[in-house]
Design an enzyme around this catalytic site. Structure first.
Site, PDB file in Angstrom:
ATOM      1  N   LYS A  22       0.840  -1.209   0.000  1.00  0.00           N
ATOM      2  CA  LYS A  22       0.000   0.000   0.000  1.00  0.00           C
ATOM      3  C   LYS A  22       0.869   1.250   0.000  1.00  0.00           C
ATOM      4  O   LYS A  22       0.668   2.157  -0.810  1.00  0.00           O
ATOM      5  CB  LYS A  22      -0.885   0.014   1.251  1.00  0.00           C
ATOM      6  CG  LYS A  22      -1.521   1.361   1.570  1.00  0.00           C
ATOM      7  CD  LYS A  22      -2.455   1.336   2.754  1.00  0.00           C
ATOM      8  CE  LYS A  22      -1.795   1.683   4.030  1.00  0.00           C
ATOM      9  NZ  LYS A  22      -1.547   3.114   4.286  1.00  0.00           N
ATOM     10  N   ARG A  92      -5.459  10.334   3.921  1.00  0.00           N
ATOM     11  CA  ARG A  92      -4.405  11.313   4.156  1.00  0.00           C
ATOM     12  C   ARG A  92      -3.413  11.362   3.004  1.00  0.00           C
ATOM     13  O   ARG A  92      -2.867  12.394   2.681  1.00  0.00           O
ATOM     14  CB  ARG A  92      -3.671  10.906   5.437  1.00  0.00           C
ATOM     15  CG  ARG A  92      -3.119  12.027   6.209  1.00  0.00           C
ATOM     16  CD  ARG A  92      -2.232  11.525   7.313  1.00  0.00           C
ATOM     17  NE  ARG A  92      -0.876  11.778   6.964  1.00  0.00           N
ATOM     18  CZ  ARG A  92      -0.368  13.003   6.934  1.00  0.00           C
ATOM     19  NH1 ARG A  92      -1.140  14.016   7.195  1.00  0.00           N
ATOM     20  NH2 ARG A  92       0.881  13.206   6.630  1.00  0.00           N
ATOM     21  N   ARG A 121      -0.946  14.596  12.553  1.00  0.00           N
ATOM     22  CA  ARG A 121      -0.405  14.371  11.209  1.00  0.00           C
ATOM     23  C   ARG A 121      -0.440  15.634  10.342  1.00  0.00           C
ATOM     24  O   ARG A 121      -1.045  15.703   9.284  1.00  0.00           O
ATOM     25  CB  ARG A 121      -1.138  13.199  10.550  1.00  0.00           C
ATOM     26  CG  ARG A 121      -1.096  11.980  11.460  1.00  0.00           C
ATOM     27  CD  ARG A 121      -1.588  10.737  10.851  1.00  0.00           C
ATOM     28  NE  ARG A 121      -0.640  10.247   9.851  1.00  0.00           N
ATOM     29  CZ  ARG A 121      -0.912   9.169   9.105  1.00  0.00           C
ATOM     30  NH1 ARG A 121      -2.043   8.537   9.244  1.00  0.00           N
ATOM     31  NH2 ARG A 121      -0.042   8.757   8.199  1.00  0.00           N
ATOM     32  N   PRO A 122       0.219  16.675  10.797  1.00  0.00           N
ATOM     33  CA  PRO A 122       0.268  17.928  10.025  1.00  0.00           C
ATOM     34  C   PRO A 122       1.064  17.749   8.724  1.00  0.00           C
ATOM     35  O   PRO A 122       1.713  16.709   8.522  1.00  0.00           O
ATOM     36  CB  PRO A 122       0.988  18.880  10.970  1.00  0.00           C
ATOM     37  CG  PRO A 122       1.785  18.026  11.860  1.00  0.00           C
ATOM     38  CD  PRO A 122       1.022  16.758  12.029  1.00  0.00           C
ATOM     39  N   ILE A 123       0.994  18.759   7.867  1.00  0.00           N
ATOM     40  CA  ILE A 123       1.764  18.689   6.609  1.00  0.00           C
ATOM     41  C   ILE A 123       2.674  19.907   6.477  1.00  0.00           C
ATOM     42  O   ILE A 123       3.030  20.331   5.367  1.00  0.00           O
ATOM     43  CB  ILE A 123       0.822  18.586   5.382  1.00  0.00           C
ATOM     44  CG1 ILE A 123      -0.149  19.768   5.314  1.00  0.00           C
ATOM     45  CG2 ILE A 123       0.039  17.267   5.396  1.00  0.00           C
ATOM     46  CD1 ILE A 123      -0.901  19.841   3.978  1.00  0.00           C
ATOM     47  N   ASP A 124       3.087  20.485   7.597  1.00  0.00           N
ATOM     48  CA  ASP A 124       3.918  21.698   7.565  1.00  0.00           C
ATOM     49  C   ASP A 124       5.233  21.479   6.802  1.00  0.00           C
ATOM     50  O   ASP A 124       5.660  22.360   6.046  1.00  0.00           O
ATOM     51  CB  ASP A 124       4.183  22.193   8.982  1.00  0.00           C
ATOM     52  CG  ASP A 124       4.732  21.103   9.913  1.00  0.00           C
ATOM     53  OD1 ASP A 124       4.276  19.950   9.816  1.00  0.00           O
ATOM     54  OD2 ASP A 124       5.618  21.407  10.715  1.00  0.00           O
ATOM     55  N   LEU A 125       5.841  20.316   6.945  1.00  0.00           N
ATOM     56  CA  LEU A 125       7.120  20.081   6.243  1.00  0.00           C
ATOM     57  C   LEU A 125       6.899  20.041   4.728  1.00  0.00           C
ATOM     58  O   LEU A 125       7.727  20.520   3.939  1.00  0.00           O
ATOM     59  CB  LEU A 125       7.756  18.765   6.703  1.00  0.00           C
ATOM     60  CG  LEU A 125       8.156  18.668   8.179  1.00  0.00           C
ATOM     61  CD1 LEU A 125       8.880  17.360   8.430  1.00  0.00           C
ATOM     62  CD2 LEU A 125       9.011  19.855   8.603  1.00  0.00           C
ATOM     63  N   ILE A 327       7.234   7.796  16.897  1.00  0.00           N
ATOM     64  CA  ILE A 327       6.847   8.465  15.644  1.00  0.00           C
ATOM     65  C   ILE A 327       5.517   9.214  15.777  1.00  0.00           C
ATOM     66  O   ILE A 327       5.402  10.373  15.377  1.00  0.00           O
ATOM     67  CB  ILE A 327       6.745   7.436  14.483  1.00  0.00           C
ATOM     68  CG1 ILE A 327       8.032   6.614  14.357  1.00  0.00           C
ATOM     69  CG2 ILE A 327       6.369   8.128  13.177  1.00  0.00           C
ATOM     70  CD1 ILE A 327       9.246   7.377  13.897  1.00  0.00           C
ATOM     71  N   ARG A 397      -8.661  -0.723   4.627  1.00  0.00           N
ATOM     72  CA  ARG A 397      -7.874   0.340   3.967  1.00  0.00           C
ATOM     73  C   ARG A 397      -6.520  -0.212   3.506  1.00  0.00           C
ATOM     74  O   ARG A 397      -5.936   0.271   2.550  1.00  0.00           O
ATOM     75  CB  ARG A 397      -7.622   1.493   4.946  1.00  0.00           C
ATOM     76  CG  ARG A 397      -8.835   2.307   5.287  1.00  0.00           C
ATOM     77  CD  ARG A 397      -8.462   3.552   6.052  1.00  0.00           C
ATOM     78  NE  ARG A 397      -7.402   4.291   5.354  1.00  0.00           N
ATOM     79  CZ  ARG A 397      -6.803   5.369   5.862  1.00  0.00           C
ATOM     80  NH1 ARG A 397      -7.129   5.810   7.061  1.00  0.00           N
ATOM     81  NH2 ARG A 397      -5.870   6.007   5.194  1.00  0.00           N
TER      82      ARG A 397
HETATM   83  C1  EPZ Z   1       3.713   7.247   6.228  1.00  0.00           C
HETATM   84  O1  EPZ Z   1       2.842   8.232   6.782  1.00  0.00           O
HETATM   85  C2  EPZ Z   1       2.902   5.968   6.142  1.00  0.00           C
HETATM   86  N1  EPZ Z   1       1.744   6.176   5.267  1.00  0.00           N
HETATM   87  C3  EPZ Z   1       2.416   5.579   7.534  1.00  0.00           C
HETATM   88  O2  EPZ Z   1       1.718   4.340   7.422  1.00  0.00           O
HETATM   89  C4  EPZ Z   1       3.631   5.375   8.434  1.00  0.00           C
HETATM   90  O3  EPZ Z   1       3.194   5.081   9.748  1.00  0.00           O
HETATM   91  C5  EPZ Z   1       4.483   6.658   8.447  1.00  0.00           C
HETATM   92  O4  EPZ Z   1       4.841   7.020   7.090  1.00  0.00           O
HETATM   93  C6  EPZ Z   1       5.756   6.476   9.246  1.00  0.00           C
HETATM   94  O5  EPZ Z   1       6.508   5.423   8.719  1.00  0.00           O
HETATM   95  C7  EPZ Z   1       1.924   6.093   3.932  1.00  0.00           C
HETATM   96  O6  EPZ Z   1       3.021   5.884   3.443  1.00  0.00           O
HETATM   97  C8  EPZ Z   1       0.689   6.284   3.087  1.00  0.00           C
HETATM   98  P1  EPZ Z   1       5.513  10.791   8.280  1.00  0.00           P
HETATM   99  P2  EPZ Z   1       3.284   9.803   6.787  1.00  0.00           P
HETATM  100  O7  EPZ Z   1       5.381  12.015   7.452  1.00  0.00           O
HETATM  101  O8  EPZ Z   1       4.035  10.096   5.538  1.00  0.00           O
HETATM  102  C9  EPZ Z   1       5.054  14.145  11.618  1.00  0.00           C
HETATM  103  C10 EPZ Z   1      -0.104   2.881   7.645  1.00  0.00           C
HETATM  104  O9  EPZ Z   1      -0.627   2.334   8.619  1.00  0.00           O
HETATM  105  N2  EPZ Z   1       4.959  15.112  10.507  1.00  0.00           N
HETATM  106  O10 EPZ Z   1       6.761   9.980   8.173  1.00  0.00           O
HETATM  107  O11 EPZ Z   1       2.093  10.598   7.095  1.00  0.00           O
HETATM  108  C11 EPZ Z   1       3.860  13.181  11.645  1.00  0.00           C
HETATM  109  O12 EPZ Z   1       2.777  13.775  12.320  1.00  0.00           O
HETATM  110  C12 EPZ Z   1       0.312   4.326   7.743  1.00  0.00           C
HETATM  111  O13 EPZ Z   1       0.114   2.325   6.541  1.00  0.00           O
HETATM  112  C13 EPZ Z   1       4.916  16.473  10.798  1.00  0.00           C
HETATM  113  O14 EPZ Z   1       4.941  16.871  11.955  1.00  0.00           O
HETATM  114  O15 EPZ Z   1       4.273   9.819   8.033  1.00  0.00           O
HETATM  115  C14 EPZ Z   1       4.431  11.992  12.383  1.00  0.00           C
HETATM  116  O16 EPZ Z   1       4.366  12.243  13.775  1.00  0.00           O
HETATM  117  C15 EPZ Z   1       0.018   4.929   9.116  1.00  0.00           C
HETATM  118  N3  EPZ Z   1       4.829  17.355   9.771  1.00  0.00           N
HETATM  119  C16 EPZ Z   1       5.898  11.968  11.936  1.00  0.00           C
HETATM  120  O17 EPZ Z   1       6.177  13.279  11.417  1.00  0.00           O
HETATM  121  C17 EPZ Z   1       4.822  16.955   8.464  1.00  0.00           C
HETATM  122  O18 EPZ Z   1       4.778  17.821   7.560  1.00  0.00           O
HETATM  123  C18 EPZ Z   1       6.188  10.962  10.821  1.00  0.00           C
HETATM  124  O19 EPZ Z   1       5.228  11.197   9.803  1.00  0.00           O
HETATM  125  C19 EPZ Z   1       4.874  15.566   8.190  1.00  0.00           C
HETATM  126  C20 EPZ Z   1       4.945  14.659   9.220  1.00  0.00           C
END
Ligand code: EPZ
Length: 423
Positions: A22, A92, A121-125, A327, A397
């Site tokens: 996925k 998301r 799960r913000p998207i600020d980065l 995480i 999902r």
């Molecule tokens: C990906 O989510 C995966 N989803 C998640 O899998 C996985 O748990 C996660 O990476 C960590 O490995 C997909 O690939 C579709 P991150 P993502 O950006 O990209 C914070 C599953 O069950 N953050 O690595 O959303 C965030 O809140 C799902 O398949 C910010 O603060 O994860 C988190 O605490 C669940 N600002 C941490 O970073 C941002 O702009 C890691 O998030 C982006 C992220």
């Protein structure tokens, strides 16, 4: 109510084939927006997150056809990008379309993708990085409008590892003007698959799988046919089922090299493991041992997406186990549900202490998100009596058919419509 019913308590014996990934296919589907023509995606899992993503692509005037596990996406004329909220809000990973759409059309409006129970799960980065690449983003109450007259290469130093931000910036960089560097990039195998797909399409990317990506923008990409790798998290979920219930299973196509920290944790709990190019063999004959000191981390550390599954297994292991979640801020939502089954778990901030018990009993449980929901099903396979896990749609999902897979492994489970008490 959509649910899964499990008659637990027996050891597992059997084998099943691991579906396509996925978290690899979602960014690859977004990447097809960068390519004029027909891309073929093989081994594409038939899960609701993929169906939502395909609907989003169709809403952007892509033509999508599907024959079993093969999906064809024809991207020619992209319409103005106003993505349907019903799909953006539900999934998301719709934010992953942002980089590709900006590269292709220069303008995107979308609402903020939903957070979920595991974290805000913000998207600020994502937005900070795109601004550095020449994107003007006007943020509003519940969404934003992003515009660019042309993406330009930039250097990004991510303050912490983010899979999604790394993927979005790669998608924005491959057709940008100039060179992009991403320091502290995520190293997950799904990033490697995305970079492999894009490189086959003509992109110039170095460093996939390392913490430093260098992308030189090219003029255009050409259509490719690509086979999605197997899902390491689905494989790890079924490995954990054997840790819960005991027995002997074989997971065909399991990507063993991507599961090293997970295999080491399972071996520390007493599992016998054999890795091969065909898949992963797991044998659990004795009662599992506790595992103190497990911590989630970004790849190649122990994956946060398997934290719930191992938590379920630890509830039956002999001794005291601990897990620290590094995480997400709220990823122990299944603790109260496991406690209904007789599990002895203490929650302390972002850690749990589990005192293994020699049995769990079946209970009526509620799934609240994807991986936690799957973990409750695993616990049900080991519990004595009947367990019902409601909100099956969360599990669907990411798992094509967890009931069929677990039945092949010897579990007694099935999809049911659980009667909702008349209120
Ligand atoms: C990906 O989510 C995966 N989803 C998640 O899998 C996985 O748990 C996660 O990476 C960590 O490995 C997909 O690939 C579709 P991150 P993502 O950006 O990209 C914070 C599953 O069950 N953050 O690595 O959303 C965030 O809140 C799902 O398949 C910010 O603060 O994860 C988190 O605490 C669940 N600002 C941490 O970073 C941002 O702009 C890691 O998030 C982006 C992220």
């Amino acid at each position: 109510m959509d649910a899964i019913q499990i008659y637990g308590g027996n050891c597992l014996f059997g084998q099943t084939k691991i579906q396509g990934s996925k978290n690899a296919v979602l960014p690859i589907l977004a990447a097809t927006l960068l390519i004029d023509g027909v891309c073929e995606i093989e081994n594409c899992p038939d899960i609701s997150d993929v169906r939502h993503m395909l609907r989003l692509l169709e809403s952007l005037c892509c033509t999508v056809t599907r024959e079993k596990q093969k999906v064809k996406i024809y991207t020619k004329q992209l319409s103005q990008c106003e993505m349907p909220q019903e799909s953006v809000g539900v999934m998301r990973s719709s934010v992953m379309l942002l980089g590709a759409l900006l590269a292709r059309t220069g303008s995107v409006s979308m609402q903020y993708p939903g957070g979920c129970v595991i974290g805000s799960r913000p998207i600020d980065l994502h937005l900070q990085g795109l601004r550095r690449m020449g994107v003007v983003i006007e943020e509003k109450e519940d969404g934003f409008h992003a515009e660019t007259t042309g993406l330009i290469g930039a250097t990004h130093r991510l303050p912490f590892v983010s899979v999604g931000a790394t993927e979005n910036l790669v998608l924005a960089a491959v057709l940008a003007d100039g060179e992009t560097i991403i320091e502290n990039a995520a190293r997950e195998p799904e990033i490697g698959a995305l970079c492999e797909f894009l490189t086959q399409a003509g992109a110039d990317i170095e460093g996939a799988g390392t913490g430093r990506l260098r992308i030189k923008g090219v003029k255009r990409l050409h259509p490719v046919s690509y086979r999605v790798p197997p899902d390491r998290i689905v494989a790890g979920t079924y490995l954990a089922t054997c840790l819960c219930s005991g027995g002997e299973i074989f997971l065909q196509d399991a990507p063993c090299l991507q599961l090293q920290t997970v295999i080491q944790a399972a071996q520390a709990m007493g599992a016998g493991i054999q890795e091969s190019t065909e898949g992963l063999y797991i044998a659990c004959k004795e009662r599992r041992k506790a595992l103190p000191g497990l911590e989630t981390d970004s790849y190649p550390g122990f994956p946060t997406d398997l934290q719930s599954a191992f938590l379920a297994a630890m509830t039956l292991a002999k001794g005291k186990s601990t897990i620290r979640e590094t995480i997400f801020e709220n990823r122990f939502r299944i603790v109260p549900e496991l406690q209904k089954m007789g599990a002895d778990i203490q929650l302390q901030d972002n850690s749990v202490i589990i005192e293994g018990t020699d049995r769990l009993h079946g209970a009526l449980l509620q799934a609240e998100e994807l991986r936690g929901g799957a973990a409750l099903v695993l616990a049900g396979t080991a519990a004595e009596g009947v367990t019902v896990v409601t909100n099956r749609h969360f599990i669907e999902r990411g798992y094509e058919d967890i009931c069929l897979d677990l039945q092949k492994l010897g579990a007694r489970c099935k999809k049911v419509d659980y009667p909702v008490a008349d209120t």
